[in-house]
Design a protein around this motif. Structure first.
Motif, mmCIF file in Angstrom:
data_model
loop_
_atom_site.group_PDB
_atom_site.id
_atom_site.type_symbol
_atom_site.label_atom_id
_atom_site.label_comp_id
_atom_site.label_asym_id
_atom_site.label_seq_id
_atom_site.Cartn_x
_atom_site.Cartn_y
_atom_site.Cartn_z
ATOM 1 N N MET A 217 36.252 21.066 -23.272
ATOM 2 C CA MET A 217 34.941 20.766 -23.855
ATOM 3 C C MET A 217 33.858 20.534 -22.799
ATOM 4 O O MET A 217 32.690 20.366 -23.136
ATOM 5 C CB MET A 217 35.040 19.541 -24.765
ATOM 6 N N ARG A 218 34.237 20.547 -21.549
ATOM 7 C CA ARG A 218 33.244 20.359 -20.491
ATOM 8 C C ARG A 218 32.290 21.552 -20.470
ATOM 9 O O ARG A 218 32.725 22.697 -20.550
ATOM 10 C CB ARG A 218 33.946 20.180 -19.148
ATOM 11 N N ASP A 219 31.002 21.291 -20.407
ATOM 12 C CA ASP A 219 29.966 22.335 -20.401
ATOM 13 C C ASP A 219 29.960 23.148 -21.699
ATOM 14 O O ASP A 219 29.616 24.343 -21.705
ATOM 15 C CB ASP A 219 30.131 23.286 -19.198
ATOM 16 N N ALA A 220 30.360 22.530 -22.797
ATOM 17 C CA ALA A 220 30.389 23.236 -24.086
ATOM 18 C C ALA A 220 28.972 23.563 -24.540
ATOM 19 O O ALA A 220 28.034 22.804 -24.286
ATOM 20 C CB ALA A 220 31.089 22.377 -25.133
ATOM 21 N N PRO A 221 28.795 24.669 -25.240
ATOM 22 C CA PRO A 221 27.473 25.011 -25.768
ATOM 23 C C PRO A 221 27.053 24.014 -26.831
ATOM 24 O O PRO A 221 27.898 23.346 -27.452
ATOM 25 C CB PRO A 221 27.680 26.413 -26.354
ATOM 26 N N PRO A 222 25.750 23.895 -27.090
ATOM 27 C CA PRO A 222 25.257 22.845 -27.990
ATOM 28 C C PRO A 222 25.664 23.015 -29.449
ATOM 29 O O PRO A 222 25.519 22.073 -30.227
ATOM 30 C CB PRO A 222 23.736 22.936 -27.832
ATOM 31 N N HIS A 223 26.187 24.194 -29.830
ATOM 32 C CA HIS A 223 26.510 24.392 -31.250
ATOM 33 C C HIS A 223 27.934 23.972 -31.604
ATOM 34 O O HIS A 223 28.388 24.206 -32.727
ATOM 35 C CB HIS A 223 26.277 25.852 -31.650
ATOM 36 N N ILE A 224 28.674 23.343 -30.676
ATOM 37 C CA ILE A 224 30.010 22.839 -31.037
ATOM 38 C C ILE A 224 30.156 21.377 -30.595
ATOM 39 O O ILE A 224 29.628 20.965 -29.552
ATOM 40 C CB ILE A 224 31.162 23.679 -30.448
ATOM 41 N N GLU A 225 30.849 20.597 -31.422
ATOM 42 C CA GLU A 225 31.173 19.208 -31.119
ATOM 43 C C GLU A 225 32.639 18.965 -31.472
ATOM 44 O O GLU A 225 33.156 19.550 -32.437
ATOM 45 C CB GLU A 225 30.302 18.248 -31.942
ATOM 46 N N LEU A 226 33.304 18.110 -30.705
ATOM 47 C CA LEU A 226 34.714 17.801 -30.941
ATOM 48 C C LEU A 226 34.908 16.295 -31.028
ATOM 49 O O LEU A 226 34.480 15.549 -30.150
ATOM 50 C CB LEU A 226 35.586 18.364 -29.812
ATOM 51 N N ASP A 227 35.562 15.858 -32.106
ATOM 52 C CA ASP A 227 35.992 14.468 -32.230
ATOM 53 C C ASP A 227 37.507 14.411 -32.058
ATOM 54 O O ASP A 227 38.239 15.225 -32.642
ATOM 55 C CB ASP A 227 35.632 13.905 -33.607
ATOM 56 N N LEU A 228 37.971 13.452 -31.273
ATOM 57 C CA LEU A 228 39.402 13.243 -31.042
ATOM 58 C C LEU A 228 39.841 11.953 -31.721
ATOM 59 O O LEU A 228 39.239 10.896 -31.502
ATOM 60 C CB LEU A 228 39.696 13.151 -29.552
ATOM 61 N N ILE A 229 40.875 12.042 -32.547
ATOM 62 C CA ILE A 229 41.547 10.849 -33.076
ATOM 63 C C ILE A 229 42.904 10.799 -32.387
ATOM 64 O O ILE A 229 43.781 11.623 -32.646
ATOM 65 C CB ILE A 229 41.717 10.908 -34.602
ATOM 66 N N VAL A 230 43.061 9.863 -31.465
ATOM 67 C CA VAL A 230 44.270 9.780 -30.647
ATOM 68 C C VAL A 230 44.997 8.477 -30.966
ATOM 69 O O VAL A 230 44.449 7.390 -30.776
ATOM 70 C CB VAL A 230 43.925 9.842 -29.141
ATOM 71 N N MET A 231 46.217 8.582 -31.453
ATOM 72 C CA MET A 231 47.008 7.391 -31.745
ATOM 73 C C MET A 231 47.396 6.691 -30.438
ATOM 74 O O MET A 231 47.658 7.364 -29.432
ATOM 75 C CB MET A 231 48.262 7.761 -32.536
ATOM 76 N N PRO A 232 47.469 5.365 -30.438
ATOM 77 C CA PRO A 232 47.707 4.632 -29.182
ATOM 78 C C PRO A 232 49.177 4.539 -28.788
ATOM 79 O O PRO A 232 49.686 3.454 -28.460
ATOM 80 C CB PRO A 232 47.125 3.249 -29.503
ATOM 81 N N ASN A 233 49.876 5.673 -28.787
ATOM 82 C CA ASN A 233 51.297 5.662 -28.413
ATOM 83 C C ASN A 233 51.496 5.162 -26.989
ATOM 84 O O ASN A 233 52.402 4.378 -26.704
ATOM 85 C CB ASN A 233 51.887 7.068 -28.551
ATOM 86 N N GLU A 234 50.658 5.662 -26.068
ATOM 87 C CA GLU A 234 50.691 5.236 -24.669
ATOM 88 C C GLU A 234 49.271 4.768 -24.317
ATOM 89 O O GLU A 234 48.436 5.570 -23.893
ATOM 90 C CB GLU A 234 51.146 6.386 -23.770
#
Length: 374
Positions: A217-234
């Motif tokens: 997602m680094r340097d992604a174009p402005p028309h995309i967004e990413l949300d991460l839901i990460v469980m706290p396993n570690e």
């Protein structure tokens, strides 16, 4: 006294939050006198629940037994196995349904009148082959469990056709396939806006290589967004991911949600990302819940080139697989998304939702238990 056959479901997991076991309970509780054995409170609708307290180990920890390959001792001395052997009555149940390999031997020991069905959620002999200690000491134990006990069961299923195929090759016995499909959700695809919203829900474990997703997602174009839901396993690993992505404006971390809310949460987005590098055979052959949840949420799907998911992507036209598991390949796929293609994926997911629902898959379990009980 009930005239219905009795069925016991065993799982060394928290039953009410285990999606696969929950589906089993739902399809059998109105058909048979259903008993359960597992962690946590009694599921709704069962005749009796045999509770395994939290914290009692069901995973082998006898180092001497593992080094000397005293596998019978290693298994039957497990605290959870000893407890279950004490609290479960022998000869009481007409059939037993065992979840995962650690439940199979104790299920067979209960003397079910008609038979035992084994549901293996993973390919256990190669579950953690990225760890050398696991490969040397635990993998042979897992293979011993499979070869010693699984052939004694009446019928068997696995969570993907790849897992089933490997078990058939190793053990020389038939396996059916019941995928981790999600229940049918009566939803409609939502319109795609000017910004394509992507969601990735995943376990927060190093073996998942989530840093690849962050870097893509680094340097992604402005028309995309990413949300991460990460469980706290570690937790320390999850913290490092948040630090790594702190300077990426179109990447956000979202708090985990309850399993019952997951499909509706994913439905807020346009695309679901399931990118799990094949760090072991179990991951290479996986067909994870996340794929099916995305279909029920009526969103498109982006995956790595896994042999189990890719054919479904191609058959139903619901998304795209990357060329490989590199950052560059994932970045190319994500950055190249356009509104028209994503809208087409969402419509295709809507058409595929009935066929890829758990209601279709669980019929295989229903038939297996019906054949045992007659």
């Amino acid at each position: 006294m009930s005239s219905r056959p009795s069925l016991l479901i065993i799982s060394f997991s928290t039953l009410i939050s285990d999606p696969r076991v929950t589906k089993q309970i739902e399809i059998f509780k109105d058909r048979y006198d259903l008993y359960t054995c597992g962690m946590g409170p009694a599921p709704e609708g069962v005749v009796e629940h045999f509770e395994i307290p939290f914290g009692i180990r069901a995973w082998v920890n006898d180092r001497f037994a593992m080094i000397t390959r005293s596998y019978k001792r290693a298994y039957w001395n497990l605290p959870a196995v000893r407890l279950v052997s004490e609290i479960l009555p022998v000869g009481k149940f007409d059939a037993v349904f065992a979840n995962d390999i650690e439940a199979v031997p104790v299920a067979l020991s209960l003397g079910a009148k008609k038979g035992v069905h084994a549901d293996l959620h993973e390919y256990f002999p190669e579950l953690k082959t990225n760890n050398w200690q696991w490969r040397i000491f635990v993998a042979p134990y897992m293979m011993w469990l499979c070869k010693t006990y699984v052939p004694q069961t009446t019928s068997r299923t696995a969570a993907s056709s790849g897992f089933a195929r490997r078990y058939q090759e190793d053990l020389g016995i038939d396996f059916g396939t019941v995928t981790n499909a999600a229940p049918f959700a009566d939803l409609q695809p939502t319109p795609v806006g000017d910004v394509i919203r992507i969601i990735c829900t995943t376990a927060g474990a190093r073996a998942r290589r989530i840093e690849l997703i962050v870097e893509a997602m680094r340097d992604a174009p402005p028309h995309i967004e990413l949300d991460l839901i990460v469980m706290p396993n570690e937790p320390d690993y999850v913290a490092s991911l948040k630090k790594l992505g702190a300077d990426i404006p179109q990447l956000k971390f979202r708090e985990p949600v309850a399993y019952t809310e997951l499909v509706n949460t994913v439905a807020e987005y346009d695309v679901a990302l399931s990118f799990i590098p094949p760090t072991n055979a179990s991951k290479a052959l996986a067909l994870p819940n996340k794929f099916f949840e995305a279909i029920q949420a009526r969103v498109g799907v982006i995956i790595g080139p896994g042999p189990e998911m890719t054919p479904l992507i191609e058959r139903y036209g619901v998304g795209e697989s990357t060329d490989d598991y590199s950052v560059e390949s994932l970045r190319k796929t994500l950055h190249g998304l356009d509104k028209q293609r994503v809208e087409a994926w969402k419509q295709a997911a809507h058409r595929a939702a009935p066929a890829l629902s758990s209601e279709e898959q669980v019929k295989i379990w229903f038939d297996a238990v019906h054949d045992i009980l007659g």
